[in-house]
Design an enzyme around this catalytic site. Structure first.
Site, PDB file in Angstrom:
ATOM      1  CB  SER A  86      -0.968  -0.025   1.183  1.00  0.00           C
ATOM      2  OG  SER A  86      -1.925   0.997   1.085  1.00  0.00           O
ATOM      3  CG  ASP A  97      -2.445  -0.295  -2.547  1.00  0.00           C
ATOM      4  OD1 ASP A  97      -2.384   0.864  -2.102  1.00  0.00           O
ATOM      5  OD2 ASP A  97      -3.010  -1.218  -1.929  1.00  0.00           O
ATOM      6  CG  ASP A 132      -5.544   0.791  -0.643  1.00  0.00           C
ATOM      7  OD1 ASP A 132      -4.753   1.759  -0.657  1.00  0.00           O
ATOM      8  OD2 ASP A 132      -5.430  -0.162   0.158  1.00  0.00           O
TER       9      ASP A 132
END
Length: 584
Positions: free
Chosen positions: A149, A306, A308
């Site tokens: 992440s 990533d 998100d």
């Protein structure tokens, strides 16, 4: 040769004499001679599953991400899948822009194929939420995403989804862990060649399916397509995966006026322009802010590597204003409630989900619009779990929107079951265009929310520890000390309520009574103070940090700007005093 603790020496010897490659063994010898403490940290434990998977530093050792710990985790997953799935299991695998991500994804595919499990392996990097969607789209039994992440470049991770596209939660996470821990011999891990009949390489075919799936979520479709080009957007993917989908999605919704931070849109695991590729940090946003000011864009949308998480900056009266995750979530909830009610789609069973460390303004907004709001533990996997439970247990609630304060949001349940910066970018563009059509910015929109519900201000502060066993021990000692010596006052204010999620009890200190908490056990302490401020303390599940979440509020403010300044002053005092006291 330096001596190591016996248990760690045993682990090191197993790697030096076992079926490990020469490069790995040479690195162990080097660390043993030059840096034994790093070797101790690399072998003192096994990487375990935290928030839906495992995450850690890359390197040699049982406590590091490398092809051997990846293989071991995947063999455990394979063993669990074969016990739980009666027919032939299928697994979707994706990866981000980090070093070794593609290699780790391929090693995972080899182990699964070696265990006679069908694999869909993406040819190219894609966002984390895309793997959640693809797992559902391909009707897979599970999904794997190789990502760390927003962590620094030395980290990587292994994220596991179940068949519903949500991160694994009990009993699946504990079941997988048990299978991983049962693997004592490297030779029991089965490996197939990468070119194998059970491994299907997937190209861009799922991209169009994802874009089609999010299209029905658009609230003001005709207005967006008519006026979308009037909204000027600066965009950065922070050297990650967002560039593969976010621009396509924004264009598909009518937002074509996009300016790119060119130095940051090429995927690069070194993250060369930022120290921490996290849109929660101003430093990571600075290049985007500079571009936004240069081209006079209305907003900056920043995805983490990533994709998100979503950071949002607004050009308000010529100056950039960074919105927090709590503020973005509150704006989204107010917008959705208002427009869904106007279209007759908002009902008492329409539900919003947030976490116990996020702003309580979300619940206030939902209550005002006569919608439902639920709190879960920190971690988006618990939001995904609640959505799944509603759908599988004939629950009357319909999920609308979920948010956590750390810049993670999900709109709609039929696309992804993880926080999704792609759909969130589209939603924020839609709200920003709506505000602009009224001559306002998202900052104006937020201040209108404050006038209606009261001012809510929140901030997080972290106490950092050294990586490895020493830091972990100190974190545990800090939390234990708090439980052993419960503070009666914080920042000069009496503690009215203490919620201990490890003990699963809510204590009313003045009344000297307690009641059970319904959420699962978690190492979290929540303090409610007499001035209605709140402090939450918890160890991070992914980094060597203890996190403090402060929040203050002022109801019925006479002047918004004055109330905001007053709340911010109280908030800083709460966090700084608490952090100082905890480190004594």
């Amino acid at each position: 040769m330096p001596s190591l603790p016996p248990e760690i020496q045993k682990r090191v010897d197993a790697w030096l004499t076992g079926p490990y490659d020469k490069k790995t063994k040479d690195e162990i010898h080097h660390l043993l001679a030059k840096d034994p403490q790093t070797l101790i940290d690399a072998f003192f434990s096994d990487l375990d599953f935290g928030t839906g998977g495992m995450r850690g530093l890359m390197g040699v050792g049982t406590n590091r991400l490398n092809i051997y710990t990846i293989r071991r985790a995947t063999q455990g997953l394979a063993n669990y899948l074969k016990k739980m799935v009666p027919s032939l299991p299928k697994v979707m695998i994706g990866y981000d822009s980090r070093h070794h991500s593609k290699e780790f994804a391929e090693e995972s595919a080899r182990v699964l194929a070696g265990n006679e499990i069908e694999v869909f392996l993406l040819k190219e990097l894609r966002p984390t939420p895309f793997i959640s969607f693809a797992t559902r789209y391909k009707k897979c039994s599970a999904g794997i995403m190789i990502t760390a992440s927003h962590n620094p470049a030395v980290y990587n991770g292994y994220k596991v989804y179940w068949s519903d596209g949500a991160q694994v939660v009990p009993p699946h996470d504990t079941g997988i862990i048990a299978e991983v821990e049962a693997i004592k011999d490297e030779s029991t891990i089965k490996l197939a060649p990468l070119v194998h009949p059970l491994i299907t390489l997937v190209d861009g075919e799922i991209d169009n399916a994802y874009l089609s799936a999010i299209r029905p979520l658009q609230i003001r479709k005709s207005e967006d397509h008519r006026d979308g080009a009037k909204l000027s957007i600066a965009y950065t993917s922070l050297h990650g995966t967002g560039i593969t989908l976010a621009p396509k999605a924004l264009n598909d919704w009518g937002f074509t006026n996009i300016h790119y931070v060119e130095q940051q849109i090429k995927p690069d695991g070194d993250f060369p322009t930022v120290k921490f590729p996290n849109p929660e940090y101003k430093e990571a946003l600075q290049m985007g802010i500079d571009l936004m000011k240069k081209v006079k864009a209305d907003i900056l949308l920043a995805n983490d590597p990533d994709a998100d998480r979503l950071g949002v900056v607004v050009l308000h009266r010529g100056e950039p204003v960074i919105l927090t995750g709590n503020q973005v979530a509150s704006i989204c909830v107010e917008f959705l409630c208002k427009h869904l009610q106007q279209s007759g789609k908002l009902k008492p069973t329409s539900a919003f989900i947030t976490t116990i460390v996020s702003t309580e303004l979300i619940g206030q907004i939902a209550k005002e619009w006569k919608a439902a709001c639920f709190d879960v533990l920190t971690g988006f996997k618990y939001i995904g779990e609640m959505i799944h439970n509603w759908e599988t247990h004939n629950n009357p609630y319909t999920f609308i929107f979920g948010a956590e304060e750390s810049y993670g949001y999900l709109f709609g349940s039929h696309v992804s079951r993880d926080k999704d910066a792609i759909i969130s970018s589209c939603l924020l563009a839609e709200i920003a265009l709506f505000a602009k059509s009224q001559g306002k910015t998202l900052v104006d929109y937020l201040e209108e929310i404050y006038k209606k519900y009261g001012v809510f201000r929140e901030e997080q502060k972290s106490i950092s520890f050294a990586p490895g066993k020493e830091g972990l021990d100190k974190m545990h000692a800090l939390m234990q000390n708090l439980r052993s010596h419960k503070p009666e006052t914080i920042c000069g204010k009496k503690v009215i309520v203490l919620e201990d999620y490890l003990e699963r009890k809510r204590h009313f200190l003045k009344e000297k009574r307690s009641e059970p908490l319904t959420l699962p056990k978690s190492d979290v302490l929540l303090f409610r103070l007499e001035d209605k401020s709140r402090l939450v303390i918890r160890p991070s599940g992914t980094e060597p940090k203890v996190k403090l979440y402060g929040s203050v509020t002022k109801q019925k403010p006479d002047d918004i700007r004055t109330a905001i300044a007053e709340c911010d002053k109280r908030l800083q005092a709460l966090l700084e005093d608490s952090a100082r006291d905890l480190q004594k």
